[in-house]
Design a protein around this motif. Structure first.
Motif, short mmCIF file in Angstrom:
data_model
loop_
_atom_site.label_atom_id
_atom_site.label_comp_id
_atom_site.label_asym_id
_atom_site.label_seq_id
_atom_site.Cartn_x
_atom_site.Cartn_y
_atom_site.Cartn_z
N ALA A 42 5.34 91.77 58.60
CA ALA A 42 6.27 92.29 57.71
C ALA A 42 7.16 91.27 57.06
CB ALA A 42 6.89 93.40 58.10
N PRO A 43 7.79 90.30 57.87
CA PRO A 43 8.79 89.33 57.24
C PRO A 43 8.29 88.45 56.04
CG PRO A 43 8.75 89.34 59.83
CD PRO A 43 7.77 90.07 59.22
N VAL A 44 6.87 88.22 55.89
CA VAL A 44 6.34 87.42 54.91
C VAL A 44 5.69 88.35 53.73
CG1 VAL A 44 6.04 85.46 56.41
CG2 VAL A 44 4.27 86.97 56.06
N THR A 45 5.93 89.66 54.00
CA THR A 45 5.12 90.44 52.93
C THR A 45 6.09 91.01 51.98
OG1 THR A 45 3.56 91.27 54.97
CG2 THR A 45 3.56 92.56 52.74
N ASP A 46 6.01 90.49 50.94
CA ASP A 46 7.02 91.00 49.75
C ASP A 46 6.70 92.31 49.28
OD1 ASP A 46 8.70 88.28 49.31
OD2 ASP A 46 6.86 87.73 49.04
N TYR A 47 5.41 92.50 49.09
CA TYR A 47 4.99 93.87 48.58
C TYR A 47 3.68 94.39 49.24
CZ TYR A 47 7.01 92.68 43.95
OH TYR A 47 7.87 92.53 42.89
N VAL A 48 3.85 95.86 49.78
CA VAL A 48 2.76 96.48 50.34
C VAL A 48 2.41 97.47 49.28
CG1 VAL A 48 2.17 98.07 52.13
CG2 VAL A 48 3.52 96.12 52.65
N ARG B 12 4.11 106.43 53.81
CA ARG B 12 5.07 106.93 54.89
C ARG B 12 5.00 105.81 56.03
NH1 ARG B 12 3.24 112.17 53.34
NH2 ARG B 12 1.88 112.28 55.60
N ILE B 13 3.80 105.54 56.51
CA ILE B 13 4.02 104.42 57.71
C ILE B 13 4.57 103.31 57.38
CG2 ILE B 13 2.36 102.84 59.00
CD1 ILE B 13 0.14 105.35 58.72
N ALA B 14 4.35 102.74 56.05
CA ALA B 14 4.83 101.54 55.68
C ALA B 14 6.30 101.66 55.38
CB ALA B 14 4.18 100.86 54.19
N ARG B 15 6.82 102.56 54.80
CA ARG B 15 8.33 102.81 54.60
C ARG B 15 8.80 103.18 56.01
NH1 ARG B 15 9.55 102.95 49.77
NH2 ARG B 15 7.91 103.89 48.17
N GLN B 16 8.32 103.74 56.80
CA GLN B 16 9.02 104.11 58.26
C GLN B 16 9.02 103.01 59.19
OE1 GLN B 16 6.77 107.08 60.83
NE2 GLN B 16 8.27 106.61 62.46
N TYR B 17 8.10 102.09 59.10
CA TYR B 17 8.16 100.83 59.94
C TYR B 17 8.50 99.38 59.09
CZ TYR B 17 6.06 103.83 63.46
OH TYR B 17 5.89 104.63 64.35
N HIS B 18 8.99 99.67 57.72
CA HIS B 18 9.36 98.59 56.94
C HIS B 18 8.47 97.41 57.22
CE1 HIS B 18 13.17 100.74 57.14
NE2 HIS B 18 13.12 100.65 58.35
N LEU B 19 7.20 97.73 56.46
CA LEU B 19 6.03 96.74 56.57
C LEU B 19 5.98 95.96 55.69
CD1 LEU B 19 3.22 99.10 58.11
CD2 LEU B 19 4.72 97.54 59.34
N GLY B 20 6.83 95.95 54.62
CA GLY B 20 7.33 95.04 53.41
C GLY B 20 8.54 95.15 52.83
N LYS B 21 8.98 94.12 52.05
CA LYS B 21 10.09 94.28 51.39
C LYS B 21 10.08 95.49 50.35
CE LYS B 21 10.86 89.49 52.43
NZ LYS B 21 10.71 87.90 51.98
N ALA B 22 9.01 95.53 49.68
CA ALA B 22 8.84 96.68 48.53
C ALA B 22 7.61 97.41 48.88
CB ALA B 22 8.79 96.00 47.15
N ILE B 23 7.80 98.59 49.06
CA ILE B 23 6.78 99.47 49.27
C ILE B 23 6.26 100.18 47.85
CG2 ILE B 23 5.52 101.39 50.65
CD1 ILE B 23 6.69 99.04 52.21
N VAL B 24 4.97 100.28 47.48
CA VAL B 24 4.60 100.73 46.02
C VAL B 24 3.27 101.50 46.41
CG1 VAL B 24 4.16 100.33 43.79
CG2 VAL B 24 5.66 98.48 44.97
N GLN B 25 3.60 102.75 46.00
CA GLN B 25 2.31 103.65 46.12
C GLN B 25 1.53 103.51 44.63
OE1 GLN B 25 0.75 105.15 48.16
NE2 GLN B 25 -0.15 106.99 47.44
N THR B 26 0.42 103.32 44.79
CA THR B 26 -0.58 103.21 43.70
C THR B 26 -1.92 104.32 43.71
OG1 THR B 26 -2.28 101.67 44.61
CG2 THR B 26 0.06 100.84 43.88
#
Length: 374
Positions: free
Chosen positions: A137-143, A152-166
């Motif tokens: 996660a620390p090197v992940t700018d976008y998920v 929801r998983i990505a947001r809950q665990y902060h898996l990237g600096k920006a979480i974008v649903q596509t």
């Protein structure tokens, strides 16, 4: 000097199937595009350099760490403006490589084609896979996520600096239209099906996760005129063929292997089915739905984003043969299938490439604009 973009995935085949329009776009914007992956090399639109990586399916295989070393050297030498990584295994080792190389101002974009875990995943496996994502996660700018559960998983665990649903990568629906009478008849004849049969289709790799076994085990409980079309290849193909023989349903199961003209399978079918354990946003269901086939699928992430139970298909609890049989039996009426099939076709139009492409281009453009301002 041209700025550079790197695409990574477990296989070149994945990049060829899902990402060529976007790699071509980067090249048209003046970027030099490189692609690093395992498997057989493919010619990729817009890509000027192909880098072979020794990826193996087992996460802990030494070859995967060698691949990370190759990627780390590549990143130090090339100084990529953006790295776009795809597929769970490649995404982990690509981001591990960026940690080794030193992130600098490279934009790291991880497109999740479906996390291989969810709330129902057994504890140890879930925490191992989630732990790998959190480490990166620390090197992940976008998920970029493709279904609501993964978002929801990505947001809950902060898996990237920006979480974008596509809405996925976009499906080219140009080949996938409802069959006319002539196409249906020809496809059925090619697979040996009669006009009276009700055919279930499930194009997928033969694997434990895709769970073709459950469909075959359910077949004896379905009316004898129900047949099963299973295009694809994989390590469990022969086991599934043997199981059909053991259960006495070999005459109702057709396994034609990998088919590049998979639309022919949809033309032969009445229902699309999926028994999968976990998905991102499955192309096979979207293609089938655009061919006006209603869906009977396991109630899991990815499927829940596509199938509205009772409207364009039916959902059943994962691995529940009785519920699957009931769902299929509820759609044996030609009229009901026709109505649900039209609803299915309408509901997937928003996932077509003409709709999705500009949305993803906007995301890529925004990420690169941020990089150029640094």
């Amino acid at each position: 000097m041209k700025k550079k973009v790197l695409y990574t995935a477990s296989t070149f085949g994945h990049l060829a199937t899902f990402h060529q329009p976007y790699m071509r776009w980067f090249a048209e914007q003046g970027y030099e595009v490189h692609a690093a992956a395992g498997g057989e090399k493919k010619t990729l639109a817009g890509v000027s350099r192909l880098i072979e990586l020794p990826f193996e399916k087992k996460m802990t295989a030494p070859a995967n760490f060698r691949a990370a070393g190759i990627l780390a050297r590549l990143m130090r030498e090339e100084g990529y403006a953006l790295v776009s990584t795809h597929t769970a295994l490649a995404a982990f080792f690509t981001r591990l490589a960026l940690r080794r190389a030193g992130k600098s101002d490279t934009v790291m974009m991880n497109t999740s084609h479906g996390y291989l875990f969810d709330a129902e995943t057994a504890g140890a496996k879930r925490w191992l896979l989630l732990g790998a994502e959190r480490l990166c996660a620390p090197v992940t700018d976008y998920v970029l996520t493709m279904n609501r559960q993964d978002e929801r998983i990505a947001r809950q665990y902060h898996l990237g600096k920006a979480i974008v649903q596509t809405p996925g990568m976009g499906v080219d629906f140009s080949r996938f239209a409802p069959a006319n009478a002539e196409q249906r008849s020809a496809a059925r004849k090619a697979f040996g099906f009669s006009a009276e049969q009700v055919i279930l289709v499930y194009p997928a790799e033969f694997s434990g996760r895709k769970n073709q076994r459950m469909l075959i085990e359910a077949l004896p409980s379905l009316p004898e005129n129900v047949g099963l079309l299973l295009p694809g290849r994989g390590e469990l193909l022969e086991a599934c063929v043997s199981l059909a023989a053991e259960l006495g349903v070999s005459g109702r199961v057709v396994c034609p292997g990998f088919m590049s003209d998979v639309e022919m399978c949809y033309h032969a079918a009445d229902l699309a089915v999926s028994a999968s354990r976990i998905e991102g946003l499955p192309f096979n269901l979207m293609e089938a739905m655009h061919c006006a086939l209603p869906v009977v699928a396991s109630r899991i992430k990815g499927h829940e984003d596509l199938v509205i139970d009772g409207e364009n298909g039916r959902l059943f609890p994962y691995n529940n043969k009785e519920a699957f049989v009931q769902a299929v039996c509820s759609l044996l009426s030609v009229q009901q299938r026709a109505a649900m099939g039209q609803a299915a076709r309408r509901s997937v139009e928003c996932y077509g490439l003409p709709t999705v492409y500009p949305k993803l281009i906007e995301i890529y453009g925004s990420a690169l604009a941020g990089h150029s301002s640094q």
